[in-house]
Design a protein around this motif. Structure first.
Motif, short mmCIF file in Angstrom:
data_model
loop_
_atom_site.label_atom_id
_atom_site.label_comp_id
_atom_site.label_asym_id
_atom_site.label_seq_id
_atom_site.Cartn_x
_atom_site.Cartn_y
_atom_site.Cartn_z
N GLU A 78 0.80 -1.23 0.00
CA GLU A 78 0.00 0.00 0.00
C GLU A 78 0.84 1.28 0.00
O GLU A 78 0.37 2.32 -0.47
N LYS A 132 -1.24 3.40 6.85
CA LYS A 132 -1.56 3.53 5.43
C LYS A 132 -0.57 2.78 4.55
O LYS A 132 -0.86 2.51 3.38
N PRO A 164 -4.70 -3.58 6.14
CA PRO A 164 -5.20 -3.76 7.51
C PRO A 164 -5.13 -5.19 8.03
O PRO A 164 -5.16 -5.39 9.25
N TYR A 200 -3.97 6.04 11.08
CA TYR A 200 -4.42 6.16 9.69
C TYR A 200 -4.78 7.62 9.48
O TYR A 200 -5.88 8.06 9.80
N THR A 222 -13.30 6.07 5.65
CA THR A 222 -12.02 5.36 5.53
C THR A 222 -11.52 4.91 6.89
O THR A 222 -11.01 3.78 7.04
N TRP A 268 -13.57 1.93 7.88
CA TRP A 268 -13.18 0.77 7.08
C TRP A 268 -11.90 0.16 7.62
O TRP A 268 -11.80 -1.06 7.80
N TRP A 269 -10.90 1.00 7.90
CA TRP A 269 -9.63 0.46 8.39
C TRP A 269 -9.82 -0.20 9.77
O TRP A 269 -9.34 -1.32 9.99
N ASN A 305 -11.55 -3.59 9.49
CA ASN A 305 -10.75 -4.62 8.84
C ASN A 305 -9.50 -4.98 9.63
O ASN A 305 -9.01 -6.11 9.54
N ALA A 306 -9.00 -4.04 10.39
CA ALA A 306 -7.82 -4.32 11.22
C ALA A 306 -8.22 -4.86 12.58
O ALA A 306 -7.35 -5.31 13.33
N VAL A 323 -8.65 3.28 16.05
CA VAL A 323 -7.97 4.15 15.10
C VAL A 323 -8.03 5.57 15.65
O VAL A 323 -8.99 5.95 16.34
#
Length: 480
Positions: A217, A263, A267, A285, A292, A295-296, A299-300, A304
């Motif tokens: 990424e 980033k 993730p 992030y 976003t 989402w991160w 999925n992680a 965040v």
């Protein structure tokens, strides 16, 4: 460049207060009717449960214990802290006071040896297992001190019931030796087989581009980009019992992780780390887009940093538009995965910091206090007061009661017998007053900041008039 912190003079504050008092009881009926015209915005996301950063801690010594509002994190460093190997001892000397103030965790800078040795802030890692006990990269100790001093700091923090989070840099490495690289046809600085600890040896095939692909990424700063698809990298970072994650957790006794520059890799990397290692985690992030961030985080399987909240606060408090606080933020999507902050070692844009701290310490999410704000730049007593309010009163869901350019009022609805609170933020130059609806009927309330001397009693319909000082805040709850 740091922005100046605007402070009102004592004379200005007194003048504004006297003016406010003369207007105190005028047009009450009209003011209440005006307030009732505004629709309450409810943040509905977690069924009224109180935010918490984890299980409660027990303490026979009376030290910090997680309270109904959850915990508060201290970022226990800033960019270019004093070199010379003294920082671990500096922080160690403060953890008792921080714990007594209600801080529940500390976030430390990258602790292992980096390319610039005693001068590095740790974000150019070379040897993940050299905590200041090997003579490499020009020094034995890191910028922050020795391994012995780090262990002592972690031990002292745990004695005070503070959790300790490690800053983990796994996007890139630096300080390797040159080697011929068949994937680039050149020499690259990717040979880490000679590191002093002998742990996590790696070569060109552990960095992009390699047999697993040309890139992931994102690369950073021209440093060799670590390839998390490589089995050797996965093994040493989170799978092996003597690998980085499990060694940091089980031997060094770190309680969690702040992942740098997430980033730069997918993730699933943090997700797999968390599944195999455990502990609290939060990812950097850097993106203001709340979609976003969500989402991160999902999925992680990680918290965040709430950059959406950060930038909205900057625009709201410095741009005189508090209505922007109605906008979407990560803590409104999922407070259990949102770490809120006012500044950090990378960015310091908000001028009206105390207003921002009054926001994050009364709202949902996991609030972070920056070392220099607490120890050097702001009023520590006021921050300690907000920490106490957060830990003891900031419970339950959030309802935004009123907002315009200058004023913002929100209610925490309480949970499990805790009454919650009402926070009033005023970005104007004069005292403000407003009728608001509480959750309490026929009940005396007070401002727990001490900024207002009022002790109003709510009406049978739960409405009450409260006030807020200029460029300030007040936090109201049941007088008990």
């Amino acid at each position: 460049m740091k922005k100046p912190i605007v402070r009102l003079s004592f004379l200005t504050a007194i003048t504004a207060f006297l003016y406010s008092c003369t207007q105190n009881e005028t047009n009450d009926a009209d003011s209440k009717a005006e307030s009732q015209q505004f629709k309450i915005i409810n943040v509905t996301h977690h069924d009224g449960k109180p935010f918490s950063t984890g299980a409660s801690l027990s303490s026979a010594a009376g030290k910090y214990v997680d309270n109904p509002g959850g915990g508060v994190m201290m970022q226990a460093f800033y960019w270019d802290v004093p070199a010379g190997g003294t920082w671990w001892n500096t922080v160690s000397g403060k953890v008792a006071a921080w714990g007594n103030a209600g801080i529940g965790s500390i976030w430390l800078p990258p602790a292992s040896k980096a390319q610039n040795g005693a001068f590095s802030m740790g974000y150019d890692p070379t040897d993940y297992f050299d905590f200041g006990d090997y003579n490499q990269n020009g020094s034995t100790e890191t910028r922050f001190g020795s391994k012995t001093e780090l262990v002592s700091l972690i031990t002292n923090a745990h004695t005070e019931n503070l959790k300790v989070y490690a800053d983990i840099v796994i996007n890139h490495n630096s300080g390797g030796q040159s080697e011929a690289n068949p994937f680039t046809g050149t020499n690259t600085w990717t040979n880490f087989t000679g590191i002093a600890s002998g742990k996590f040896p790696r070569t060109y095939n552990d960095f992009y581009k390699n047999s697993y692909g040309n890139n992931d990424e994102g690369a950073f700063g021209g440093f060799p980009d670590l390839c998390h698809a490589a089995p050797n990298v996965q093994n040493w970072l989170w799978l092996r019992t003597d690998g980085v994650g499990k060694y940091y957790k089980n031997t060094m006794k770190f309680d969690g992780w702040r992942f740098d520059y997430v980033k730069g890799f997918a993730p699933w990397v943090v997700h797999d780390w968390n599944a195999n290692v455990g502990g609290f985690s939060v990812g950097e992030y850097w993106d203001a887009n709340v979609n976003t961030l969500e989402w991160w985080a999902n999925n992680a399987n990680s918290s965040v940093f709430d950059f959406a909240c950060y930038y909205k606060m900057n625009d709201a408090f410095d741009g005189n538009n508090l209505a922007l606080l109605n906008d979407d933020m990560m803590w409104k999507r999922n407070p259990y995965k949102a770490v809120t902050f006012v500044t950090n070692h990378d960015t310091d844009e908000i001028w009206n910091k105390m207003l921002a701290y009054s926001y994050i310490l009364t709202h949902e999410g996991y609030p972070t206090i920056f070392y220099r704000d607490y120890e050097e730049w702001l009023d520590k007593a006021k921050l300690n007061n907000l920490i106490w309010i957060h830990n003891n009163k900031a419970t339950g869901t959030t309802s935004i009661l009123y907002s315009d350019n200058d004023e913002y009022v929100a209610r925490r609805n309480g949970y499990n017998g805790n009454p919650g609170l009402v926070v009033y933020i005023n970005n104007s130059d004069v005292w403000q007053e407003r009728w608001i609806q509480t959750n309490w009927a026929n009940t005396q309330i007070k401002d727990f900041t001490g900024n207002s001397s009022w002790y109003p009693t709510t009406q049978a319909d739960k409405w009450v008039k409260i006030q807020c000082p200029p460029k300030g805040y007040s936090v109201w709850s049941i007088n008990q």
